[in-house]
Scaffold this active site. Structure first.
Site, PDB file in Angstrom:
ATOM      1  CE  LYS A   1      -3.970  -2.244   2.317  1.00 57.95           C
ATOM      2  NZ  LYS A   1      -4.721  -1.953   3.690  1.00 57.95           N
TER       3      LYS A   1
ATOM      4  CE1 TYR B   1      -9.311  -2.571  -1.089  1.00 63.48           C
ATOM      5  CE2 TYR B   1      -8.765  -0.792  -2.278  1.00 63.48           C
ATOM      6  CZ  TYR B   1      -8.429  -1.879  -1.463  1.00 63.48           C
ATOM      7  OH  TYR B   1      -7.138  -2.118  -1.040  1.00 63.48           O
TER       8      TYR B   1
ATOM      9  CG  ASN C   1      -3.313  -2.490   6.915  1.00 65.48           C
ATOM     10  OD1 ASN C   1      -3.106  -2.578   5.636  1.00 65.48           O
ATOM     11  ND2 ASN C   1      -4.580  -3.265   7.354  1.00 65.48           N
TER      12      ASN C   1
ATOM     13  CG  HIS D   1      -5.570  -6.158  -0.211  1.00 55.79           C
ATOM     14  ND1 HIS D   1      -6.715  -6.044   0.136  1.00 55.79           N
ATOM     15  CD2 HIS D   1      -5.559  -6.811  -1.452  1.00 55.79           C
ATOM     16  CE1 HIS D   1      -7.729  -6.866  -0.332  1.00 55.79           C
ATOM     17  NE2 HIS D   1      -6.798  -7.282  -1.533  1.00 55.79           N
TER      18      HIS D   1
ATOM     19  CD  GLU E   1      -8.582  -8.981  -3.901  1.00 55.02           C
ATOM     20  OE1 GLU E   1      -9.250  -8.471  -3.122  1.00 55.02           O
ATOM     21  OE2 GLU E   1      -7.536  -9.500  -3.570  1.00 55.02           O
TER      22      GLU E   1
END
Length: 140
Positions: free
Chosen positions: A11, A51, A114, A117, A128
């Site tokens: 990310k 998303y 975080n 993913h 995905e």
């Protein structure tokens, strides 16, 4: 054991801090192999599409804002039980709750930032991966 493929995203918080190599090293040390990888920026429409499953959740707009705030590195990982192995290496979504030695414990800044993913199921992984890669992009 079943050889699987899964999507991994490093990310914007991690690319900003130039720790993509350290994260990839942890994935590889866990027995996962990178069979496709690219660094890119997604726009708002792409983030909303990727998303979409979270569209009705309170965090959706913030998530889309965050994921478009900088470059990401998308990877296809391959290995025995790659989906569960990747999720184990990533750790809990909230870095404060993640086990020592996991990516999110070591590198995550917050629940949102975080660092990584990962797909959560075979069907999700297939969708995905197809979102970011064509079949010819993946070199096993």
């Amino acid at each position: 054991m079943a050889v699987e493929r899964t999507l991994s995203i490093i990310k914007p918080d991690a690319t900003r801090r130039n720790i993509t190599g350290a994260i990839t090293a942890q994935l590889e040390e866990a027995g996962l192999r990178v069979v496709a990888q690219k660094r890119l920026r997604i726009d708002r429409a792409q983030a909303e599409q990727f998303y979409a499953v979270h569209r009705d959740r309170a965090f959706f707009d913030d998530l889309c804002d965050f994921m478009t705030s900088g470059p990401i590195v998308v990877q296809v990982l391959e290995g025995d039980n790659a989906i569960s192995r990747n999720r184990d290496v990533m750790g809990a979504t909230n870095p404060a709750n993640a086990k020592e030695g996991t990516i999110r414990k070591e590198f995550g800044e917050s629940v949102e930032a975080n660092s990584v993913h990962g797909s959560d199921a075979p069907e999700t992984a297939a969708a995905e991966i197809a979102f970011f890669f064509s079949g010819t992009d993946i070199v096993g």
